[in-house]
Scaffold this motif. Structure first.
Motif, PDB file in Angstrom:
ATOM      1  N   ARG A 168      -0.118  -5.301   2.505  1.00  0.00           N
ATOM      2  CA  ARG A 168       0.212  -4.644   1.474  1.00  0.00           C
ATOM      3  C   ARG A 168      -0.721  -3.994   0.603  1.00  0.00           C
ATOM      4  NH1 ARG A 168       5.151  -3.982  -1.631  1.00  0.00           N
ATOM      5  NH2 ARG A 168       4.790  -2.125  -2.840  1.00  0.00           N
ATOM      6  N   LEU A 169      -0.680  -2.719   0.519  1.00  0.00           N
ATOM      7  CA  LEU A 169      -1.682  -1.906  -0.438  1.00  0.00           C
ATOM      8  C   LEU A 169      -1.190  -1.415  -1.810  1.00  0.00           C
ATOM      9  CD1 LEU A 169      -3.599   0.271   2.503  1.00  0.00           C
ATOM     10  CD2 LEU A 169      -3.947  -2.093   1.698  1.00  0.00           C
ATOM     11  N   GLU A 170      -1.895  -1.256  -2.696  1.00  0.00           N
ATOM     12  CA  GLU A 170      -1.345  -1.146  -4.093  1.00  0.00           C
ATOM     13  C   GLU A 170      -1.969   0.093  -4.582  1.00  0.00           C
ATOM     14  OE1 GLU A 170       0.750  -3.172  -5.562  1.00  0.00           O
ATOM     15  OE2 GLU A 170       0.379  -4.771  -4.319  1.00  0.00           O
ATOM     16  N   ARG A 171      -1.475   0.659  -5.651  1.00  0.00           N
ATOM     17  CA  ARG A 171      -1.573   2.115  -5.930  1.00  0.00           C
ATOM     18  C   ARG A 171      -3.286   2.173  -6.239  1.00  0.00           C
ATOM     19  NH1 ARG A 171      -1.394   4.830 -11.404  1.00  0.00           N
ATOM     20  NH2 ARG A 171      -1.023   6.943 -11.000  1.00  0.00           N
ATOM     21  N   PHE A 172      -3.865   3.203  -5.598  1.00  0.00           N
ATOM     22  CA  PHE A 172      -5.369   3.488  -5.639  1.00  0.00           C
ATOM     23  C   PHE A 172      -5.953   2.617  -4.628  1.00  0.00           C
ATOM     24  CE2 PHE A 172      -4.456   5.412 -10.042  1.00  0.00           C
ATOM     25  CZ  PHE A 172      -4.104   6.766  -9.549  1.00  0.00           C
ATOM     26  N   ASP A 173      -5.463   1.684  -4.117  1.00  0.00           N
ATOM     27  CA  ASP A 173      -6.208   1.040  -3.110  1.00  0.00           C
ATOM     28  C   ASP A 173      -6.722   1.931  -2.078  1.00  0.00           C
ATOM     29  OD1 ASP A 173      -5.854  -1.477  -4.155  1.00  0.00           O
ATOM     30  OD2 ASP A 173      -4.539  -2.172  -2.697  1.00  0.00           O
ATOM     31  N   THR A 174      -7.902   1.852  -1.472  1.00  0.00           N
ATOM     32  CA  THR A 174      -8.561   2.839  -0.578  1.00  0.00           C
ATOM     33  C   THR A 174      -8.501   2.257   1.022  1.00  0.00           C
ATOM     34  OG1 THR A 174      -9.573   4.128  -2.378  1.00  0.00           O
ATOM     35  CG2 THR A 174     -10.575   4.532  -0.118  1.00  0.00           C
ATOM     36  N   VAL A 175      -8.454   2.967   1.985  1.00  0.00           N
ATOM     37  CA  VAL A 175      -8.745   2.638   3.382  1.00  0.00           C
ATOM     38  C   VAL A 175      -9.919   3.421   3.761  1.00  0.00           C
ATOM     39  CG1 VAL A 175      -7.783   2.468   5.691  1.00  0.00           C
ATOM     40  CG2 VAL A 175      -6.284   2.203   3.755  1.00  0.00           C
ATOM     41  N   LEU A 176     -10.858   2.991   4.203  1.00  0.00           N
ATOM     42  CA  LEU A 176     -12.014   3.562   4.798  1.00  0.00           C
ATOM     43  C   LEU A 176     -11.748   3.375   6.541  1.00  0.00           C
ATOM     44  CD1 LEU A 176     -14.967   2.834   2.619  1.00  0.00           C
ATOM     45  CD2 LEU A 176     -13.613   4.634   2.576  1.00  0.00           C
ATOM     46  N   PRO A 177     -11.153   4.133   7.250  1.00  0.00           N
ATOM     47  CA  PRO A 177     -10.931   4.127   8.636  1.00  0.00           C
ATOM     48  C   PRO A 177     -12.343   3.619   9.468  1.00  0.00           C
ATOM     49  CG  PRO A 177      -9.804   5.704   8.095  1.00  0.00           C
ATOM     50  CD  PRO A 177     -10.810   5.734   6.804  1.00  0.00           C
ATOM     51  N   GLY A 178     -12.264   2.886  10.503  1.00  0.00           N
ATOM     52  CA  GLY A 178     -13.202   2.440  11.449  1.00  0.00           C
ATOM     53  C   GLY A 178     -13.015   3.260  12.906  1.00  0.00           C
ATOM     54  N   THR A 179     -13.860   3.176  13.595  1.00  0.00           N
ATOM     55  CA  THR A 179     -13.637   3.717  14.756  1.00  0.00           C
ATOM     56  C   THR A 179     -12.686   3.115  15.685  1.00  0.00           C
ATOM     57  OG1 THR A 179     -15.404   2.243  15.903  1.00  0.00           O
ATOM     58  CG2 THR A 179     -16.269   4.602  15.025  1.00  0.00           C
ATOM     59  N   ASP A 180     -12.217   2.104  15.444  1.00  0.00           N
ATOM     60  CA  ASP A 180     -10.917   1.486  16.090  1.00  0.00           C
ATOM     61  C   ASP A 180      -9.792   1.869  15.257  1.00  0.00           C
ATOM     62  OD1 ASP A 180     -12.748   0.230  17.674  1.00  0.00           O
ATOM     63  OD2 ASP A 180     -12.476  -1.874  16.690  1.00  0.00           O
ATOM     64  N   GLU A 181      -8.811   2.177  15.905  1.00  0.00           N
ATOM     65  CA  GLU A 181      -7.597   2.651  15.273  1.00  0.00           C
ATOM     66  C   GLU A 181      -6.909   1.494  14.669  1.00  0.00           C
ATOM     67  OE1 GLU A 181      -4.649   4.283  17.876  1.00  0.00           O
ATOM     68  OE2 GLU A 181      -5.504   6.196  17.956  1.00  0.00           O
ATOM     69  N   ALA A 182      -6.416   1.870  13.613  1.00  0.00           N
ATOM     70  CA  ALA A 182      -5.539   0.712  12.762  1.00  0.00           C
ATOM     71  C   ALA A 182      -4.092   1.490  12.468  1.00  0.00           C
ATOM     72  CB  ALA A 182      -6.449   0.467  11.496  1.00  0.00           C
ATOM     73  N   ARG A 183      -3.189   0.777  12.228  1.00  0.00           N
ATOM     74  CA  ARG A 183      -1.663   1.131  12.098  1.00  0.00           C
ATOM     75  C   ARG A 183      -1.410   1.174  10.538  1.00  0.00           C
ATOM     76  NH1 ARG A 183       0.090   3.501  16.399  1.00  0.00           N
ATOM     77  NH2 ARG A 183       2.039   3.444  15.443  1.00  0.00           N
ATOM     78  N   LEU A 184      -1.193   2.267  10.169  1.00  0.00           N
ATOM     79  CA  LEU A 184      -0.812   2.635   8.781  1.00  0.00           C
ATOM     80  C   LEU A 184       0.659   2.919   8.555  1.00  0.00           C
ATOM     81  CD1 LEU A 184      -2.309   2.940   5.946  1.00  0.00           C
ATOM     82  CD2 LEU A 184      -1.833   5.392   6.464  1.00  0.00           C
TER      83      LEU A 184
END
Length: 214
Positions: A168-184
């Motif tokens: 679970r991500l909270e407000r203003f949490d940030t994801v920096l995607p990588g070269t591998d796919e992740a599921r959002l």
């Protein structure tokens, strides 16, 4: 004003190719030099082999009063109003009334000031080095999608239920995607998608490199 320390990031699966999560709660606030608000640096991407040169920078600002912004020659700024508080900016004397999730873009050397704010406004600031393509758009609603560095430079949660690989991500949490796919996963959510990319090089005279921001 001293530079804030880089926040710790959570790896997606322990590899360097996985998406990373930067928790908003871990970001250290710093007062603006003019006392008009607070800023929290989310991420700064240095140029390869030149750590003093910034390719792009993402930060979250709390705006409490009217007053001027700092200038950043050699950068282009994309600012998203991130709180349900009306915010008025003057850019070279032209007023922009921003409501929640609206974006305004301008060169970093422009004269910019907050001329009207009710309560405490918040703004996501994406600064991209001149010569790179950059921008902000929104992901909204319900979705379950793959994300990677090819599709987004950073993803910032604004509201709703958002998860990355079951976390679970909270407000203003940030994801920096990588070269591998992740599921959002999104459920009734709004997420700001940041992009900063080198444009395709066209044949012709060599382009001059932009100066390092100060």
């Amino acid at each position: 004003m001293s530079s804030p320390q880089a926040p710790s990031a959570e790896p997606g699966d322990g590899t360097t190719h996985a998406a990373r999560v930067i928790r908003a709660a871990a970001l250290a606030p710093q007062r603006w030099a003019n006392g008009g608000g607070w800023t929290r640096e989310i991420h700064r991407e240095p140029a390869a082999g030149r750590p003093e040169a910034t390719l792009w920078r993402l930060s979250l600002a709390d705006i409490e009063a009217t007053g001027p912004f700092s200038t950043f020659p050699g950068m282009r700024r994309h600012l998203l109003s991130a709180a349900p508080v009306p915010l008025r900016l003057s850019v070279d004397g032209v007023d922009h009334d921003l409501h929640y999730t609206q974006v305004v873009s301008f060169a970093g050397d422009r004269e910019v000031a907050t001329t009207g704010v009710q309560g405490r406004a918040q703004a996501l600031n994406l600064m991209v080095r001149t010569g790179l393509r950059g921008g902000i758009d929104l992901l909204r609603g319900d979705a379950h999608m793959p994300v990677s560095a090819a599709a987004a430079t950073a993803l910032v949660v604004l509201e709703g239920i958002v998860s990355l690989g079951g976390r679970r991500l909270e407000r203003f949490d940030t994801v920096l995607p990588g070269t591998d796919e992740a599921r959002l996963g999104l459920r009734g959510a709004t997420v700001a998608r940041m992009r900063a990319a080198v444009p395709e090089r066209k044949e012709g005279p060599e382009q001059q490199e932009a100066p390092t921001p100060r």
